[in-house]
Design an enzyme around this catalytic site. Structure first.
Site, PDB file in Angstrom:
ATOM      1  CB  SER A  56      -1.922   0.435  15.438  1.00  0.00           C
ATOM      2  OG  SER A  56      -1.990  -0.162  14.165  1.00  0.00           O
ATOM      3  N   GLY A  57      -4.817  -0.152  15.565  1.00  0.00           N
ATOM      4  CA  GLY A  57      -6.085  -0.547  14.977  1.00  0.00           C
ATOM      5  C   GLY A  57      -6.042  -0.511  13.459  1.00  0.00           C
ATOM      6  CG  ASP A  58      -5.738   1.042   9.451  1.00  0.00           C
ATOM      7  OD1 ASP A  58      -5.211   0.244   8.649  1.00  0.00           O
ATOM      8  OD2 ASP A  58      -6.718   1.756   9.139  1.00  0.00           O
ATOM      9  CG  ASP A  59      -2.280  -1.017   7.070  1.00  0.00           C
ATOM     10  OD1 ASP A  59      -2.793  -2.131   7.272  1.00  0.00           O
ATOM     11  OD2 ASP A  59      -2.591  -0.280   6.107  1.00  0.00           O
TER      12      ASP A  59
END
Ligand SMILES: *[C@@H]1O[C@H](CO)[C@@H](O)[C@H](O)[C@H]1NC(C)=O
Ligand SMILES: *[C@@H]1O[C@H](CO)[C@@H](O)[C@H](O)[C@H]1NC(C)=O
Ligand SMILES: *[C@@H]1O[C@H](CO)[C@@H](O)[C@H](O)[C@H]1NC(C)=O
Ligand SMILES: *[C@@H]1O[C@H](CO)[C@@H](O)[C@H](O)[C@H]1NC(C)=O
Ligand SMILES: *[C@@H]1O[C@H](CO)[C@@H](O)[C@H](O)[C@H]1NC(C)=O
Ligand SMILES: *[C@@H]1O[C@H](CO)[C@@H](O)[C@H](O)[C@H]1NC(C)=O
Ligand SMILES: *[C@@H]1O[C@H](CO)[C@@H](O)[C@H](O)[C@H]1NC(C)=O
Length: 484
Positions: free
Chosen positions: A264-267
């Protein structure tokens, strides 16, 4: 198909009776039955694990669903679930999404209900904003995250429910997020982007065996809920997509997250409990959480973040058997002055990491406030953070541990950790300020603030959380449902 055969057999009977050759009729009928059988491909019964099996089943096409990838199914979902909600007290109901591409806006779940997404079914998130109702802001956040106004309802939304299952044989939910990411980058959002699945004020929740791709924002968000099982999810989003967090348990009690693969692009996972004065006021912690067998790839974010919104508190978290590859950090604490509450009794063991910027990262100055109304005296208590049995390769910084001045992070315990560094490692491998604790058997050696102790410290709890003892039943899709 069985149904169609039955119908043709009856019309044959009527025809026979009308010409009164009853005997011949019976012969023809049995011939017909024989003839009919080979045309009916025997249905492979689909079996799947669930909290509860349901007495009734229906298929989306029974309610006018069209799986051509173009026709909106928002109304079909709404009328199906509305109809099936009437069966909640009669053994519950299951709605099957059959093979096909099912474009839809947001729809709401009901209690004692299973949404089953077939392995060859794809739910496509609509890009028509009129198909996404605007909901009031979450009380523990005080505002929408993308915009101060409201927030758009999730693709699959449920509130004030009990006993809900969203599952499938790895069927797909595609949020078609590019539309929303572009609006986000161009600062053209006037309401907070929708998530893929959000369940509020509910208990007995199962979300499992699905592939979630390209969410507009977060993927899975259980909030103000308890007894939550999330397992077997594959979550994929471009690593540069904005805020595409994988799974965010938020003000939830008794949650089990296992066997998930997240890019993913975040946590990959962000554990939360509300934001500054709003979260403090609601005061609902996330507690009794187990996360195990997670694989994470997220070059700019954490494998598992605790915070930054943690103003209801986070406690009793057990994390084990985690793999992180090409990820910025491991189990990271993010907090700030004004958050209040606590992060305590956190236990992590058995992590394998490869190509990491930080193995350990704690940040006491995360900032990011909902508005200037936060209380500068609301200091978070960060205490009892345990890590053990970690192997990390190709690491840039072993640790960056920044507590808060006059509010140190205490009871940090790190043992049995082997870190090997990149070709060009930073000189200061352990950069520690305002932290207290112990380490043992750690290479490269830790900072002086984490004084050394005898080996084999940092025990992991031996008891089990209640959610670990919840067993799923084996359910099947009735063979009378023959639309596959
Ligand atoms: C779902 O329920 C919420 C809360 O009751 C409501 O505001 C929203 O409009 C509903 N969504 C749909 C698609 O009907
Ligand atoms: C849902 O539950 C919350 C918390 O118990 C309550 O405040 C709210 O009024 C309920 N909403 C509905 C629609 O029943
Ligand atoms: C589910 O589908 C995804 C995407 O196609 C795939 O990568 C994953 O291996 C599948 N999981 C299982 C358990 O089959
Ligand atoms: C669902 O996923 C679990 C792993 O979490 C796996 O053990 C199980 O076989 C899967 N079931 C189905 C029906 O795909
Ligand atoms: C230390 O960690 C490694 C790797 O996780 C593990 O194999 C080993 O058993 C651990 N040693 C002790 C004493 O717990
Ligand atoms: C090691 O990490 C660096 C980034 O620090 C990365 O460019 C490189 O590809 C990694 N090497 C291996 C063997 O994974
Ligand atoms: C160490 O951390 C402090 C405080 O967070 C920071 O200001 C400093 O630049 C760091 N030092 C190095 C050498 O990275």
């Amino acid at each position: 198909m069985e149904y169609l055969c039955l119908k043709s057999r009856n019309s044959q009977v009527i025809e026979m009776i009308s010409i009164t050759y009853i005997l011949l009729g019976l012969v023809l009928l049995s011939l017909h039955a024989v003839e009919c059988k080979p045309k009916t491909t025997p249905l492979d019964t689909i079996e799947f694990p669930a909290l509860n099996c349901r007495k009734h089943s229906a298929v989306l096409t029974d309610f006018g669903g069209v799986g051509d990838g173009k026709t909106s199914n928002t109304k079909a979902f709404a009328s199906a679930i509305d109809k099936l909600s009437g069966l909640a007290s009669d053994g519950g109901a299951m709605l099957i999404v059959p093979p096909g591409k099912w474009l839809t806006g947001s729809f709401n779940l009901t209690s004692h209900f299973t949404l089953y997404i077939h392995k060859d079914a794809v739910l496509l998130g609509s890009q028509d904003e009129s198909e996404w109702p605007n909901l009031p802001v979450l009380p523990s956040y005080g505002r929408g995250r993308d915009a101060p106004g409201g927030r758009l309802s999730s693709l699959i939304f449920g509130t004030n429910l009990t006993d809900i299952v969203v599952t499938g044989g790895n069927g797909t939910i595609d949020g078609q997020g590019a539309y929303w990411w572009e609006k986000f980058h161009k600062k053209k959002l006037d309401a907070t982007r929708p998530y893929l699945i959000e369940i509020m004020y509910s208990n007995q929740i199962q979300i499992s065996n699905l592939t979630l791709i390209n969410s507009p924002s977060w993927n899975v968000h259980p909030i103000y809920s308890s007894d939550v099982i999330i397992q077997g999810l594959t979550i994929l989003a471009p690593v540069d997509s904005p805020n595409t967090d994988g799974i965010n348990p938020d003000s939830c009690t008794n949650t089990r997250i296992e066997d998930c693969y997240i890019v993913s692009g975040d946590d990959c996972i962000a554990v939360k409990s509300g934001w500054d004065q709003y979260g403090i006021k609601v005061g609902m912690p996330t507690q009794q959480l187990v996360i195990r067998r997670l694989t994470c790839i997220s070059p700019d974010s954490a494998t598992i973040a605790l915070g930054s919104e943690m103003s209801g508190g986070i406690q009793d978290v057990r994390i084990e058997d985690i793999t992180a590859i090409n990820t910025e950090s491991g189990v990271r604490i993010k907090t700030a002055v004004g958050r209040g509450a606590f992060v305590r009794d956190i236990h992590v063991r058995r992590m394998v990491m490869k190509t990491m910027k930080y193995v350990f990262w704690m940040t006491g100055a995360y900032g990011s406030h909902p508005d200037p109304g936060y209380d500068p005296k609301a200091l978070p208590e960060i205490k009892g953070i345990n890590y053990r049995d970690i192997v990390a390769e190709n690491v840039t910084y072993s640790a960056r541990l920044d507590g808060i001045n006059n509010d140190p992070f205490t009871g940090i315990c790190i043992s049995n950790v082997t870190i090997t560094l990149t070709e060009k490692p930073k000189k200061l491998q352990w950069n520690c300020t305002d932290v207290e604790g112990v380490t043992s058997n750690v290479t490269p050696p830790a900072c002086d603030l984490l004084s050394k102790k005898k080996a084999d410290e940092c025990p992991f709890p031996e008891d089990r959380l209640p959610i670990e003892d919840v067993k799923l039943k084996s359910c099947s899709i009735a063979s009378s449902i023959t639309l596959f």
